[in-house]
Scaffold this active site. Structure first.
Site, PDB file in Angstrom:
ATOM      1  N   CYS A  93      -8.138  37.095 -12.586  1.00 30.03           N
ATOM      2  CA  CYS A  93      -7.925  36.697 -13.981  1.00 30.03           C
ATOM      3  C   CYS A  93      -7.422  35.108 -13.871  1.00 30.03           C
ATOM      4  O   CYS A  93      -8.281  34.337 -13.290  1.00 30.03           O
ATOM      5  CB  CYS A  93      -6.930  37.375 -14.646  1.00 30.03           C
ATOM      6  SG  CYS A  93      -6.903  36.762 -16.562  1.00 30.03           S
ATOM      7  N   HIS A 102      -8.242  43.291 -14.722  1.00 28.01           N
ATOM      8  CA  HIS A 102      -7.136  43.899 -14.005  1.00 28.01           C
ATOM      9  C   HIS A 102      -7.000  45.251 -13.570  1.00 28.01           C
ATOM     10  O   HIS A 102      -7.960  45.946 -14.344  1.00 28.01           O
ATOM     11  CB  HIS A 102      -5.797  43.722 -14.836  1.00 28.01           C
ATOM     12  CG  HIS A 102      -5.387  42.154 -15.045  1.00 28.01           C
ATOM     13  ND1 HIS A 102      -4.761  41.455 -13.942  1.00 28.01           N
ATOM     14  CD2 HIS A 102      -5.476  41.191 -16.059  1.00 28.01           C
ATOM     15  CE1 HIS A 102      -4.429  40.287 -14.528  1.00 28.01           C
ATOM     16  NE2 HIS A 102      -4.962  40.039 -15.645  1.00 28.01           N
TER      17      HIS A 102
END
Length: 508
Positions: A347, A456
């Protein structure tokens, strides 16, 4: 209680004398313990301050965010997580400000409101969520925050005793005896609470005790004589429970944290611990892997000896990238990648690995603070958009090769929480698309030994762990049952059911 008309729920609340006393994991254990008694259980925390968040169902079919602790507590309770379980989430963005998430959605209008005024405006959301959960469940397990007896904050603290009173909860007060001063913490907290709030305390818990519990005598008896509240449990030190600590990063030393493996044979993974690190809980499974050593690295020197370097999520990508350069970690990353040793960005870490960060809307700060050159290890440009993207992600590795070829064909379910949107730089050779979601959208790229992903939850996938390390870790069900077994052994017999009997039923 299931199978008949439900009586008003009863609430058990876990309070702590300090932050880090053990509230989160004990609340998780209670969720599983009560669920194993055949009760319908829901967790609740009125307000959480954390950059560890999960994507869950919200209102109107939309997705929202809650703190990771309440997400795991819901799974322990065997219920679907939803935004009411953590109605207010504060995500720190700098030393003085936080993003405010209410019932899963960002409320920019509340970010600049003074703390005391904001608390009063947030309490109705928390109260409504609490009462709704109590109407739908047999038991609500509530987690407090920090200490309930901060006398300078007490009037505006809705997370602790105001919530306890609204739920008519039976309260446990937990103290970390490993830090020292546990009896003083318990007695002082009791004395600082107003009489009506003291009356809700039903038991003390001494957490993280080392040695023979008989050494504590006559402390619990004297505390009972002074306060009228019994000590219901002495919980031994237990680091291997398998749950991430909410503030776990700050409890780790600078060295390599070894799991079950032999140090000489271990794979060393360094996770760069920048100031606004987020979603660090997703690395918890690595601590359980045989043959893996984990380190939180805060300088270039602490990357020495690493086989892998991981750039995790960030709540302020451009700010953490500037910090990374100040620590000379950028040069260490470049050397690591040039030696074709694995670099992984997740991310915000992916965004840093690209060519540039562009912030046309001031998402990361005014006056162009969010604009920055990237590390140049992936040919990507990231633009920050005002609307946050939240979604659960079913993804498949398809274009991976070289150092990451073992992931080819592996599927896993993760989640995305981000303002950034990344595209390939038009003037540079394209990176391989390494990961696609179920819609075929690219959410991961690879160039050489450098891999960047927007999803994630990578290390929470048993398929990924098997592909990368040939290993399995304990599943969450085993972790939750282990927690419930632990408190069943160490609480006084019958104490946990007596707590329910002592709690007043919630209002119909």
């Amino acid at each position: 209680m299931n199978g008949r008309t439900r009586s008003p729920a009863r609430a058990v609340m876990v309070l702590g004398t300090t932050s880090g006393a053990g509230k989160s994991w004990l609340a998780t254990a209670l969720c599983r313990w009560y669920a194993r008694q055949g009760l319908k259980v829901a967790p609740f925390k009125a307000q959480n301050m954390s950059n560890n968040a999960r994507v869950v169902p919200g209102s109107g079919g939309r997705l929202g965010e809650i703190g990771s602790a309440q997400y795991f507590q819901a799974l322990a309770a065997r219920v679907l997580p939803d935004v009411r379980m953590n109605p207010v989430l504060l995500k720190p963005e700098n030393d003085t400000g936080s993003q405010v998430v209410v019932l899963g959605e960002v409320r920019a209008d509340l970010a600049a409101v003074p703390w005391r005024e904001r608390s009063e405006r947030l309490w109705p959301f928390a109260q409504d969520a609490l009462l709704a959960l109590m109407a739908e469940n047999d038991v609500v397990v509530i987690e407090g925050a920090g200490s309930p007896a901060e006398i300078n904050l007490h009037a505006s603290d809705y997370v602790n005793m105001r919530t306890a009173q609204a739920a008519r909860a039976a309260c446990l007060l937990v103290s970390d005896i490993d830090r020292g001063g546990a009896f003083a913490h318990l007695y002082g907290t009791h004395q600082l609470l107003p009489a009506a709030e003291r009356a809700l305390l039903r038991g003390y818990v001494l957490n993280r005790f080392r040695g023979d519990a008989r050494l504590l005598e006559p402390g619990p008896q004297q505390l009972l004589a002074l306060t009228g509240v019994p000590t219901l449990a002495v919980l031994p030190m237990w680091r291997g429970h398998g749950l991430p600590e909410e503030d776990g990063l700050h409890d780790e030393g600078p060295g390599w944290q070894r799991g079950a493996g032999n140090a000489a044979a271990s794979l060393r993974i360094a996770v760069v611990a920048y100031p606004r690190i987020s979603n660090l809980d997703e690395f918890q499974p690595l601590r359980q892997l045989r043959g893996v050593q984990l380190r939180w690295a805060r300088s270039a020197e602490e990357l020495a000896g690493a086989d892998w370097i991981v750039l995790p999520g960030s709540k302020h990508t451009s700010g953490d990238l500037a910090w990374l350069r100040e620590q000379r970690i950028d040069a260490a990353l470049a050397r690591h990648a040039a030696a074709r040793r694995p670099v992984l960005g997740l991310c915000g870490g992916l965004q840093m690995l690209g060519e540039a960060l562009v912030d046309p809307h001031g998402v990361e700060g005014e006056n162009g603070e969010g604009n920055a050159p990237g590390l140049g290890l992936l040919p990507l440009v990231t633009a920050f958009e005002p609307d946050k993207l939240l979604r659960r992600t079913d993804a498949c590795f398809d274009g991976v090769g070289d150092e990451w070829s073992m992931l080819r064909g592996v599927q896993f379910g993760g989640y995305e929480i981000r303002h950034g949107r990344s595209v390939q730089h038009p003037a540079l050779p394209a990176a391989a698309v390494a990961l696609r979601n179920a819609e075929g959208e690219a959410i991961g790229w690879q160039q050489g030994s450098v891999l960047g992903l927007y999803a994630h939850g990578l290390f929470e996938s048993t398929e990924v762990l098997r592909a990368l390390f040939g290993a399995r870790v304990r599943g969450l069900e085993s972790v939750f049952d282990g927690l419930a077994d632990f408190i069943d052994r160490h609480f006084e017999p019958g104490a946990l059911m007596r707590l329910l009997a002592d709690a007043e039923p919630g209002k119909d």
